[in-house]
Write a protein that holds these residues in place. Structure first.
Motif, mmCIF file in Angstrom:
data_model
loop_
_atom_site.group_PDB
_atom_site.id
_atom_site.type_symbol
_atom_site.label_atom_id
_atom_site.label_comp_id
_atom_site.label_asym_id
_atom_site.label_seq_id
_atom_site.Cartn_x
_atom_site.Cartn_y
_atom_site.Cartn_z
ATOM 1 N N TYR A 169 7.083 -3.506 1.874
ATOM 2 C CA TYR A 169 5.635 -3.417 2.107
ATOM 3 C C TYR A 169 5.151 -1.981 1.859
ATOM 4 O O TYR A 169 4.155 -1.747 1.193
ATOM 5 C CB TYR A 169 5.297 -3.803 3.550
ATOM 6 C CG TYR A 169 4.928 -5.256 3.764
ATOM 7 C CD1 TYR A 169 3.632 -5.699 3.528
ATOM 8 C CD2 TYR A 169 5.855 -6.180 4.226
ATOM 9 C CE1 TYR A 169 3.273 -7.030 3.746
ATOM 10 C CE2 TYR A 169 5.499 -7.511 4.442
ATOM 11 C CZ TYR A 169 4.212 -7.923 4.195
ATOM 12 O OH TYR A 169 3.868 -9.229 4.409
ATOM 13 N N ASP A 170 5.888 -1.011 2.429
ATOM 14 C CA ASP A 170 5.463 0.398 2.323
ATOM 15 C C ASP A 170 5.524 0.893 0.878
ATOM 16 O O ASP A 170 4.644 1.620 0.426
ATOM 17 C CB ASP A 170 6.329 1.285 3.238
ATOM 18 C CG ASP A 170 6.114 0.970 4.711
ATOM 19 O OD1 ASP A 170 5.057 0.389 5.053
ATOM 20 O OD2 ASP A 170 6.994 1.291 5.530
ATOM 21 N N LYS A 171 6.578 0.463 0.137
ATOM 22 C CA LYS A 171 6.707 0.916 -1.253
ATOM 23 C C LYS A 171 5.623 0.319 -2.135
ATOM 24 O O LYS A 171 5.062 0.992 -2.999
ATOM 25 C CB LYS A 171 8.096 0.555 -1.794
ATOM 26 C CG LYS A 171 9.190 1.465 -1.268
ATOM 27 C CD LYS A 171 10.541 1.082 -1.843
ATOM 28 C CE LYS A 171 11.620 2.057 -1.381
ATOM 29 N NZ LYS A 171 12.960 1.570 -1.748
ATOM 30 N N VAL A 172 5.329 -0.955 -1.938
ATOM 31 C CA VAL A 172 4.281 -1.602 -2.746
ATOM 32 C C VAL A 172 2.920 -0.985 -2.405
ATOM 33 O O VAL A 172 2.098 -0.740 -3.294
ATOM 34 C CB VAL A 172 4.305 -3.143 -2.554
ATOM 35 C CG1 VAL A 172 3.044 -3.799 -3.090
ATOM 36 C CG2 VAL A 172 5.523 -3.719 -3.254
ATOM 37 N N ALA A 173 2.698 -0.666 -1.141
ATOM 38 C CA ALA A 173 1.433 -0.032 -0.755
ATOM 39 C C ALA A 173 1.297 1.335 -1.426
ATOM 40 O O ALA A 173 0.217 1.714 -1.881
ATOM 41 C CB ALA A 173 1.362 0.120 0.763
ATOM 42 N N ARG A 174 2.420 2.051 -1.517
ATOM 43 C CA ARG A 174 2.387 3.373 -2.164
ATOM 44 C C ARG A 174 2.066 3.221 -3.647
ATOM 45 O O ARG A 174 1.273 3.963 -4.212
ATOM 46 C CB ARG A 174 3.732 4.073 -1.977
ATOM 47 C CG ARG A 174 3.626 5.574 -2.264
ATOM 48 C CD ARG A 174 4.913 6.327 -2.070
ATOM 49 N NE ARG A 174 5.659 5.924 -0.884
ATOM 50 C CZ ARG A 174 6.971 6.110 -0.739
ATOM 51 N NH1 ARG A 174 7.673 6.672 -1.682
ATOM 52 N NH2 ARG A 174 7.579 5.734 0.357
ATOM 53 N N LEU A 175 2.666 2.210 -4.262
ATOM 54 C CA LEU A 175 2.426 1.889 -5.679
ATOM 55 C C LEU A 175 0.945 1.627 -5.942
ATOM 56 O O LEU A 175 0.392 1.972 -6.970
ATOM 57 C CB LEU A 175 3.201 0.593 -5.948
ATOM 58 C CG LEU A 175 3.823 0.322 -7.282
ATOM 59 C CD1 LEU A 175 4.972 1.286 -7.493
ATOM 60 C CD2 LEU A 175 4.368 -1.108 -7.268
ATOM 61 N N LEU A 176 0.319 0.990 -4.953
ATOM 62 C CA LEU A 176 -1.102 0.631 -5.100
ATOM 63 C C LEU A 176 -2.025 1.703 -4.517
ATOM 64 O O LEU A 176 -3.232 1.479 -4.397
ATOM 65 C CB LEU A 176 -1.367 -0.721 -4.395
ATOM 66 C CG LEU A 176 -0.581 -1.929 -4.927
ATOM 67 C CD1 LEU A 176 -0.738 -3.129 -4.011
ATOM 68 C CD2 LEU A 176 -1.047 -2.306 -6.331
ATOM 69 N N LEU A 178 -2.336 2.792 -1.449
ATOM 70 C CA LEU A 178 -3.078 2.260 -0.296
ATOM 71 C C LEU A 178 -2.890 3.086 0.978
ATOM 72 O O LEU A 178 -3.638 2.920 1.934
ATOM 73 C CB LEU A 178 -2.638 0.815 -0.023
ATOM 74 C CG LEU A 178 -2.987 -0.189 -1.121
ATOM 75 C CD1 LEU A 178 -2.388 -1.549 -0.808
ATOM 76 C CD2 LEU A 178 -4.498 -0.303 -1.279
ATOM 77 N N GLY A 179 -1.854 3.918 1.012
ATOM 78 C CA GLY A 179 -1.607 4.709 2.224
ATOM 79 C C GLY A 179 -0.381 4.232 2.967
ATOM 80 O O GLY A 179 0.266 3.251 2.590
ATOM 81 N N TYR A 180 -0.059 4.959 4.047
ATOM 82 C CA TYR A 180 1.140 4.681 4.834
ATOM 83 C C TYR A 180 0.765 4.528 6.316
ATOM 84 O O TYR A 180 -0.098 5.276 6.785
ATOM 85 C CB TYR A 180 2.148 5.835 4.671
ATOM 86 C CG TYR A 180 3.340 5.710 5.579
ATOM 87 C CD1 TYR A 180 4.420 4.930 5.221
ATOM 88 C CD2 TYR A 180 3.340 6.330 6.831
ATOM 89 C CE1 TYR A 180 5.492 4.788 6.077
ATOM 90 C CE2 TYR A 180 4.417 6.181 7.688
ATOM 91 C CZ TYR A 180 5.486 5.410 7.303
ATOM 92 O OH TYR A 180 6.545 5.256 8.149
ATOM 93 N N PRO A 181 1.359 3.621 7.073
ATOM 94 C CA PRO A 181 2.324 2.597 6.647
ATOM 95 C C PRO A 181 1.624 1.437 5.943
ATOM 96 O O PRO A 181 0.525 1.024 6.332
ATOM 97 C CB PRO A 181 2.973 2.135 7.958
ATOM 98 C CG PRO A 181 1.977 2.452 9.017
ATOM 99 C CD PRO A 181 1.137 3.586 8.528
#
Ligand code: KG4
Ligand code: ZN
Length: 336
Positions: A169-176, A178-181
């Motif tokens: 979830y965190d890696k895909v969010a970074r790809l997009l 979107l921020g962390y977490p």
């Protein structure tokens, strides 16, 4: 008359400095969590050295506050529980040293607790465990299916072959971007999206094992394809399709385990247990199929990392006499 047992617990395995006091394994007298999310979100993920340094700065304040809120002096604490793995070694080390110091000064037993046992026992705040049971532990660092024939006995029957679910979830969010977490962000976006994109069906050898890194790669390929074809897309639809692929796999493996193991309860645990769609799938789809099995979903406050859950597990260990000695070391890859 049975004497009350109060456990003070410390949790510093990742990016939360946490301390709690829990009476008799059930009554949370205090549960202080100092989150470092604002610091790490600037980097898109947890920086281990920064996390360890912040634990050093925060730990005494967090312990003082937990004791003050619990209105209990250290002399009345029966045992000190601490997470000693799995997690980031520098971070675990800080909590462990704090716990050992308190135990030494106040002559109290030290109880080393596995972080994942803590996630599972977080559920003991809302219900009594009825063994045998199965638990699905889904967090930033772990994805495990655990069979528990009895109290404090853990048999890991399935785990991830690569990334943990929260990590995906965190890696895909970074790809997009979107921020962390990323988990809660994708969870919210997915609610507004449609299931437009097909993701590959993941195949792994172990009957109850998981694999999530392929779904991250599939997201990268999808974004490249959409860009190449100059196709516009809604981030909500990508979130929805990605989440569906992840949770389909999770529920499929949960079903396999529930078909094979005779259990009284199925327990969701870990940070990803806060996912709204996963909660719905367990509460409705799984409950519908497995009518005789009690589906247990933790309240949001005890899904993500906290020390009350370590106290709950520590209480059981304390009653079993599972004390640790001062040679106890931080173990980043500790298994259940
Ligand atoms: O249990 P936890 O606090 O830390 C570990 O033990 O790793 O879990 C944190 C993980 C992060 O990866 C975060 O993105 C994920 O839990 N998470 C979620 C949600 N809330 C937190 N994942 C999906 N949906 C959520 N609502
Ligand atoms: Zn955790």
């Amino acid at each position: 008359m049975n004497k009350d047992i109060s456990i003070l617990a410390i949790e510093t395995s990742c990016d939360e400095t946490a301390c709690a006091v829990v009476k008799n394994g059930k009554e949370v007298l205090s549960n202080v969590v100092s989150s470092q999310i604002n610091t790490h979100s600037k980097f898109g993920g947890v920086i281990p050295e920064v996390a360890a340094r912040l634990h050093v700065e925060n730990i005494t304040f967090v312990m003082d506050e937990a004791l003050a809120l619990a209105k209990i002096p250290l002399d009345e604490i029966d045992g000190i529980a601490v997470t000693y793995g799995p997690g980031l070694i520098g971070c675990l080390h800080i909590g462990l040293q704090a716990a050992k110091t308190l135990c030494f000064l106040h002559n109290r037993p030290l109880i080393g607790v596995n972080h994942l046992a803590g996630h599972i026992y977080a559920n003991s705040f809302i219900t009594d465990f009825k063994f045998p049971l199965l638990s699905l532990v889904v967090s930033g660092g772990h994805s495990e299916l655990v069979y528990m024939p009895d109290e404090y006995t853990f048999d890991v029957i399935g785990s991830t072959c690569d990334d943990a679910i929260g990590e995906a979830y965190d890696k895909v969010a970074r790809l997009l971007n979107l921020g962390y977490p990323g988990g809660p962000i994708i969870d919210n976006l997915a609610k507004k999206g449609e299931l437009l994109y097909d993701f590959p069906i993941v195949k792994v050898n172990g009957k109850y094992d998981f694999s999530f890194s392929g779904l991250k790669s599939a997201t990268i390929q999808l974004l490249k394809r959409l860009d190449k074809d100059n196709q516009s897309y809604k981030i909500e639809d990508i979130a929805c399709s990605f989440q569906n692929a992840v949770l389909t796999q999770l529920v499929e493996k949960a079903k396999r385990s529930l078909d094979d193991y005779q259990v009284n309860q199925f327990i969701l645990a870990g940070g990803v247990a806060a996912n709204s769609r996963l909660r719905q799938l367990v509460q409705t789809d799984l409950q519908e199929i497995y009518k005789d099995i009690e589906m247990i979903i933790p309240p949001i406050w005890c899904c993500t990392d906290n020390a009350a859950m370590i106290a709950a597990a520590g209480y059981v260990a304390f009653k079993k006499g599972l004390y640790s000695d001062y040679y106890l070391s931080a173990n980043p890859s500790l298994s259940l």
